[in-house]
Motif scaffolding. Sequence first.
Motif, mmCIF file in Angstrom:
data_model
loop_
_atom_site.group_PDB
_atom_site.id
_atom_site.type_symbol
_atom_site.label_atom_id
_atom_site.label_comp_id
_atom_site.label_asym_id
_atom_site.label_seq_id
_atom_site.Cartn_x
_atom_site.Cartn_y
_atom_site.Cartn_z
ATOM 1 N N LEU A 217 -0.605 26.794 21.819
ATOM 2 C CA LEU A 217 -2.169 27.016 20.728
ATOM 3 C C LEU A 217 -2.701 25.589 20.756
ATOM 4 C CD1 LEU A 217 -0.052 29.095 18.117
ATOM 5 C CD2 LEU A 217 -1.418 30.005 19.922
ATOM 6 N N PRO A 218 -4.019 25.727 19.980
ATOM 7 C CA PRO A 218 -4.604 24.451 20.030
ATOM 8 C C PRO A 218 -4.179 23.525 19.060
ATOM 9 C CG PRO A 218 -5.777 26.391 19.531
ATOM 10 C CD PRO A 218 -4.655 26.989 19.818
ATOM 11 N N GLY A 219 -3.902 22.316 19.800
ATOM 12 C CA GLY A 219 -3.222 21.306 19.159
ATOM 13 C C GLY A 219 -1.695 20.927 19.333
ATOM 14 N N GLY A 220 -1.321 21.908 20.289
ATOM 15 C CA GLY A 220 0.247 21.950 20.687
ATOM 16 C C GLY A 220 0.147 20.862 21.958
ATOM 17 N N ASP A 221 1.453 20.437 21.822
ATOM 18 C CA ASP A 221 1.654 19.340 23.252
ATOM 19 C C ASP A 221 3.063 19.376 23.574
ATOM 20 O OD1 ASP A 221 2.515 16.819 24.214
ATOM 21 O OD2 ASP A 221 0.608 15.834 23.547
ATOM 22 N N GLN A 222 3.509 19.903 24.953
ATOM 23 C CA GLN A 222 4.617 20.000 25.426
ATOM 24 C C GLN A 222 5.528 18.985 25.427
ATOM 25 O OE1 GLN A 222 6.341 23.345 26.091
ATOM 26 N NE2 GLN A 222 7.826 21.689 26.025
ATOM 27 N N VAL A 223 4.951 17.795 25.822
ATOM 28 C CA VAL A 223 5.540 16.688 25.977
ATOM 29 C C VAL A 223 6.045 16.025 24.637
ATOM 30 C CG1 VAL A 223 5.544 14.139 26.617
ATOM 31 C CG2 VAL A 223 4.479 16.045 28.151
ATOM 32 N N GLN A 224 5.142 16.073 23.720
ATOM 33 C CA GLN A 224 5.442 15.613 22.309
ATOM 34 C C GLN A 224 6.794 16.617 21.640
ATOM 35 O OE1 GLN A 224 2.288 16.080 19.728
ATOM 36 N NE2 GLN A 224 2.490 13.865 19.240
ATOM 37 N N MET A 225 6.604 17.824 22.180
ATOM 38 C CA MET A 225 7.783 18.743 21.919
ATOM 39 C C MET A 225 9.012 18.516 22.108
ATOM 40 S SD MET A 225 7.865 21.621 19.603
ATOM 41 C CE MET A 225 8.619 22.854 19.341
ATOM 42 N N TRP A 226 9.130 18.416 23.388
ATOM 43 C CA TRP A 226 10.147 17.701 24.166
ATOM 44 C C TRP A 226 11.016 16.438 23.154
ATOM 45 C CZ3 TRP A 226 7.667 18.386 29.509
ATOM 46 C CH2 TRP A 226 8.140 19.766 29.942
ATOM 47 N N ALA A 227 9.908 15.589 23.189
ATOM 48 C CA ALA A 227 10.411 14.262 22.254
ATOM 49 C C ALA A 227 11.002 14.658 21.098
ATOM 50 C CB ALA A 227 9.351 13.233 22.480
ATOM 51 N N THR A 228 10.209 15.468 20.333
ATOM 52 C CA THR A 228 10.674 15.977 19.059
ATOM 53 C C THR A 228 12.134 16.686 19.147
ATOM 54 O OG1 THR A 228 8.494 16.350 17.775
ATOM 55 C CG2 THR A 228 10.361 17.563 17.155
ATOM 56 N N LEU A 229 12.331 17.481 20.007
ATOM 57 C CA LEU A 229 13.509 18.308 20.051
ATOM 58 C C LEU A 229 14.587 17.200 20.357
ATOM 59 C CD1 LEU A 229 12.033 21.369 21.879
ATOM 60 C CD2 LEU A 229 13.027 21.144 19.504
#
Length: 274
Positions: A217-229
């Motif tokens: 979705l707009p503003g989502g970032d897969q790489v950032q999500m992996w780092a967060t998780l």
Amino acid sequence: ADPMILERTIAPVFAANCYVLAPAPGGPALVVDPGAGAARGALALLRSHRLRLGAVLLTHGHADHVWDAAALIEAAHAEGALASDDAVDAPVYIPGPDRYRLDDPDATTGIRVEGMGFADMAGTPWRAPSDLRVFPGEGFSDAVELVPGLAIRAVAAPGHSEGSTVFFLNADLAACDLLYEAEAVDVDPSRADEERPRLVALSADVIFKGSVGRTDLPGGDQVQMWATLRFLASAIDPDTVLLPGHGAATTMAHEHHANPYLAEAKIRGGDRHA
């Protein structure tokens, strides 16, 4: 002492979870993520525990988690169920990076289903809450009380949205429906009614039971999500009860064993070349 109240109602649109938290019956409550159509169920929960609405917390700015904030506050005011007697309002808190989304959640969420935008699916127009506040910065280092007696600490968890945040609280909880659902209750039934301190995390659309939040979705970032998780996987106590934005309650321990997306994030963990 009365056990802390921890209840859930589910918004009809996209089945978003709305939580009602309160330190005790008869006092002020915090309502988390009142999505489209959730006001009615949230109000019923407030009524059943003689609670008054003290504040609303939005975990992130997506339309399906914020839509009924104004409607809930108006309805609580009409029933005389706001925490301060002379109030016509209650503060609504949102993490700073997602504040812009509340100018037009329909457009900034970017979800369309068979040509319908979110407002069409909700059946009501977007109305911004009148007392909208950015979640206080000190809440990311120390616990803050958005309502008296309920201390919450925030951990930034971007990826699903820029401002997505996981909120932690220490709760003295006896066995309740959500704890049973998360399989976080002692097997010994004689001990189930005992209150004991538990760490609870509102994991929003970051970690679900068996899944994680989408990043397309707009503003989502897969790489950032992996780092967060990867960070959350290493930082959150396994005994923590997770209350997600959609679906069933779970525990961090369960997700370590059964969530393939978390397993992938532990390996990739924010490396843009992984």
